[in-house]
Write a protein that holds these residues in place. Structure first.
Motif, PDB file in Angstrom:
ATOM      1  N   UNK A 129     -86.499 -58.137 -65.988  1.00  0.00           N
ATOM      2  CA  UNK A 129     -85.917 -58.107 -64.635  1.00  0.00           C
ATOM      3  C   UNK A 129     -86.748 -57.330 -63.617  1.00  0.00           C
ATOM      4  N   UNK A 130     -87.374 -56.221 -64.028  1.00  0.00           N
ATOM      5  CA  UNK A 130     -88.194 -55.449 -63.092  1.00  0.00           C
ATOM      6  C   UNK A 130     -89.379 -56.278 -62.604  1.00  0.00           C
ATOM      7  N   UNK A 131     -89.974 -57.048 -63.496  1.00  0.00           N
ATOM      8  CA  UNK A 131     -91.104 -57.900 -63.118  1.00  0.00           C
ATOM      9  C   UNK A 131     -90.660 -59.014 -62.190  1.00  0.00           C
ATOM     10  N   UNK A 132     -89.516 -59.618 -62.499  1.00  0.00           N
ATOM     11  CA  UNK A 132     -88.994 -60.696 -61.645  1.00  0.00           C
ATOM     12  C   UNK A 132     -88.669 -60.175 -60.247  1.00  0.00           C
ATOM     13  N   UNK A 133     -88.057 -58.978 -60.177  1.00  0.00           N
ATOM     14  CA  UNK A 133     -87.708 -58.413 -58.873  1.00  0.00           C
ATOM     15  C   UNK A 133     -88.964 -58.095 -58.070  1.00  0.00           C
ATOM     16  N   UNK A 134     -89.971 -57.515 -58.717  1.00  0.00           N
ATOM     17  CA  UNK A 134     -91.216 -57.195 -58.012  1.00  0.00           C
ATOM     18  C   UNK A 134     -91.927 -58.464 -57.552  1.00  0.00           C
ATOM     19  N   UNK A 135     -91.918 -59.505 -58.381  1.00  0.00           N
ATOM     20  CA  UNK A 135     -92.554 -60.774 -58.005  1.00  0.00           C
ATOM     21  C   UNK A 135     -91.821 -61.428 -56.833  1.00  0.00           C
ATOM     22  N   UNK A 136     -90.506 -61.348 -56.827  1.00  0.00           N
ATOM     23  CA  UNK A 136     -89.742 -61.895 -55.710  1.00  0.00           C
ATOM     24  C   UNK A 136     -90.038 -61.129 -54.429  1.00  0.00           C
ATOM     25  N   UNK A 137     -90.154 -59.812 -54.548  1.00  0.00           N
ATOM     26  CA  UNK A 137     -90.501 -59.000 -53.378  1.00  0.00           C
ATOM     27  C   UNK A 137     -91.867 -59.401 -52.844  1.00  0.00           C
ATOM     28  N   UNK A 138     -92.818 -59.614 -53.746  1.00  0.00           N
ATOM     29  CA  UNK A 138     -94.146 -60.041 -53.324  1.00  0.00           C
ATOM     30  C   UNK A 138     -94.120 -61.394 -52.646  1.00  0.00           C
ATOM     31  N   UNK A 139     -93.329 -62.315 -53.189  1.00  0.00           N
ATOM     32  CA  UNK A 139     -93.236 -63.647 -52.589  1.00  0.00           C
ATOM     33  C   UNK A 139     -92.637 -63.565 -51.184  1.00  0.00           C
ATOM     34  N   UNK A 140     -91.592 -62.768 -51.019  1.00  0.00           N
ATOM     35  CA  UNK A 140     -90.970 -62.618 -49.695  1.00  0.00           C
ATOM     36  C   UNK A 140     -91.938 -61.957 -48.732  1.00  0.00           C
ATOM     37  N   UNK A 141     -92.648 -60.930 -49.202  1.00  0.00           N
ATOM     38  CA  UNK A 141     -93.593 -60.232 -48.336  1.00  0.00           C
ATOM     39  C   UNK A 141     -94.714 -61.111 -47.842  1.00  0.00           C
ATOM     40  N   UNK A 142     -95.207 -61.992 -48.715  1.00  0.00           N
ATOM     41  CA  UNK A 142     -96.281 -62.897 -48.322  1.00  0.00           C
ATOM     42  C   UNK A 142     -95.777 -63.969 -47.364  1.00  0.00           C
ATOM     43  N   UNK A 143     -94.534 -64.379 -47.530  1.00  0.00           N
ATOM     44  CA  UNK A 143     -94.003 -65.512 -46.767  1.00  0.00           C
ATOM     45  C   UNK A 143     -93.587 -65.143 -45.347  1.00  0.00           C
ATOM     46  N   UNK A 144     -93.163 -63.905 -45.129  1.00  0.00           N
ATOM     47  CA  UNK A 144     -92.636 -63.505 -43.821  1.00  0.00           C
ATOM     48  C   UNK A 144     -93.762 -62.958 -42.955  1.00  0.00           C
ATOM     49  N   UNK A 145     -93.934 -63.474 -41.734  1.00  0.00           N
ATOM     50  CA  UNK A 145     -94.991 -62.950 -40.842  1.00  0.00           C
ATOM     51  C   UNK A 145     -94.742 -61.490 -40.469  1.00  0.00           C
ATOM     52  N   UNK A 146     -95.825 -60.807 -40.128  1.00  0.00           N
ATOM     53  CA  UNK A 146     -95.723 -59.380 -39.801  1.00  0.00           C
ATOM     54  C   UNK A 146     -94.812 -59.153 -38.599  1.00  0.00           C
ATOM     55  N   UNK A 147     -94.931 -60.010 -37.570  1.00  0.00           N
ATOM     56  CA  UNK A 147     -94.125 -59.772 -36.371  1.00  0.00           C
ATOM     57  C   UNK A 147     -92.642 -59.908 -36.666  1.00  0.00           C
ATOM     58  N   UNK A 148     -92.285 -60.764 -37.657  1.00  0.00           N
ATOM     59  CA  UNK A 148     -90.870 -60.910 -38.006  1.00  0.00           C
ATOM     60  C   UNK A 148     -90.355 -59.666 -38.716  1.00  0.00           C
ATOM     61  N   UNK A 149     -91.204 -59.078 -39.577  1.00  0.00           N
ATOM     62  CA  UNK A 149     -90.840 -57.786 -40.154  1.00  0.00           C
ATOM     63  C   UNK A 149     -90.565 -56.778 -39.040  1.00  0.00           C
ATOM     64  N   UNK A 150     -91.411 -56.784 -38.029  1.00  0.00           N
ATOM     65  CA  UNK A 150     -91.230 -55.854 -36.918  1.00  0.00           C
ATOM     66  C   UNK A 150     -89.905 -56.051 -36.202  1.00  0.00           C
ATOM     67  N   UNK A 151     -89.555 -57.299 -35.931  1.00  0.00           N
ATOM     68  CA  UNK A 151     -88.289 -57.577 -35.246  1.00  0.00           C
ATOM     69  C   UNK A 151     -87.095 -57.161 -36.096  1.00  0.00           C
ATOM     70  N   UNK A 152     -87.176 -57.406 -37.400  1.00  0.00           N
ATOM     71  CA  UNK A 152     -86.085 -57.012 -38.295  1.00  0.00           C
ATOM     72  C   UNK A 152     -85.936 -55.492 -38.327  1.00  0.00           C
ATOM     73  N   UNK A 153     -87.056 -54.784 -38.408  1.00  0.00           N
ATOM     74  CA  UNK A 153     -87.006 -53.328 -38.438  1.00  0.00           C
ATOM     75  C   UNK A 153     -86.461 -52.765 -37.133  1.00  0.00           C
ATOM     76  N   UNK A 154     -86.842 -53.357 -36.018  1.00  0.00           N
ATOM     77  CA  UNK A 154     -86.314 -52.894 -34.727  1.00  0.00           C
ATOM     78  C   UNK A 154     -84.805 -53.097 -34.678  1.00  0.00           C
TER      79      UNK A 154
END
Length: 320
Positions: A129-154
């Motif tokens: 499960x730890x590997x699956x969770x980390x891989x999913x996090x990596x997939x989401x991180x690669x897929x979402x543009x940086x500016x969208x991360x910025x808007x979500x954080x704001x």
């Protein structure tokens, strides 16, 4: 080949690369539409004034001569005068460069601190499960543009929770480092989350390769603890290719912050480059491109130097 000889060769190679970068930069910026003389004097200027200004700026000279003159000035650290701001380009860059460096360094540091433990855990706990969770996090991180991360954080941390300001920059000399860091947190973490995904995936892949090698099996057979095997032996070798990725991610963070600086109103090199493009400020645009290119080169040179630190067995130039 000694380390000094290698560094001299790399510096020579980077110098040739930089020469090609200056040629491409000059050609690309000079084919942009518009007339620099008109931009300076305005659309109502008479033709005599325009011709006099073009002659004074050397715009009537052949392109090859303009390039040679510009390259000679660049060799003497003279990037000319900004059309938009009316001051030396070096002064404008010197004001904005530390701000972008601060953002890029903070984002890269955040990514390294987050990604290395995640990558190691994912490799050690492969298919768990730890590997699956980390891989999913990596997939989401690669897929979402940086500016969208910025808007979500704001939205979450500035608007809903009101923990941090929505944007802007506060110089340390004015309000102290505390206020500066509060303005830095959201843009740095937004970019850091995007960079974390790439570094984590490379760390996991490299660790899996090392954990399957014979020397790891031998270390386990000798009764070494799993912590020593993973961190002291496997990780030290696995981190070498990760260094390359970190260097590229830092260069990407520095060169790709145009959109993020717009989202957070961060007055750095990104905003300066965008202003130069919008106003067709050729000297300023050329200076920004050259500075970004130099940062890319220096980050890769730093990665090469770090190889020897993490693995002294490396011999550059193909020595056995």
């Amino acid at each position: 080949m000694s380390m000094v000889s290698y560094l001299l060769r790399r510096v020579g190679f980077l110098s040739v690369t930089l020469l090609f970068v200056t040629l491409i930069t000059f050609v690309v910026t000079n084919v942009l539409p518009g007339d620099v003389a008109v931009l300076i004097l305005g659309p109502n200027a008479n033709e005599a004034s325009l011709q006099a200004l073009r002659a004074d700026l050397g715009l009537n000279e052949p392109l090859w001569k303009q390039y040679v003159d510009w390259l000679w000035a660049l060799f003497h650290l003279d990037l000319g005068e900004s059309i938009r701001f009316g001051g030396p380009v070096w002064g404008l860059i010197a004001e904005r460069l530390p701000r972008s460096l601060l953002l890029a360094v903070a984002a890269t540091a955040f990514a390294v601190v987050m990604s290395l433990p995640l990558g190691v855990i994912a490799a050690v706990k492969q298919n768990e499960p730890a590997d699956v969770a980390a891989s999913m996090f990596g997939f989401v991180g690669v897929s979402i543009p940086i500016f969208l991360w910025g808007l979500v954080f704001i939205l979450v941390f500035a608007v809903w929770l009101n923990w941090f300001p929505t944007g802007g920059y506060a110089p340390p000399s004015q309000d102290g480092w505390g206020t500066t860091l509060r303005h830095l947190v959201l843009p740095a973490t937004s970019m850091g989350f995007a960079l974390t995904a790439y570094v984590m995936r490379m760390t996991r892949s490299s660790m899996l390769e090392e954990l399957g090698d014979e020397y790891v099996k031998l270390a386990r057979a000798k009764g070494m603890s799993e912590r020593v095997v993973v961190l002291r032996h496997a990780f030290r070798n696995a981190v070498i290719p990760v260094i390359t990725v970190v260097a590229f991610q830092f260069a990407y963070a520095f060169g790709g912050i145009v959109v993020l600086e717009q989202v957070f109103f961060w007055p750095g090199m990104g905003q300066l480059t965008l202003t130069a493009i919008q106003s067709r400020d050729i000297p300023l645009l050329q200076g920004c491109i050259i500075v970004v290119a130099v940062m890319y080169m220096l980050s890769n040179l730093a990665a090469d130097v770090l190889y020897a630190y993490f693995d002294p067995r490396i011999r550059y130039g193909g020595e056995s």
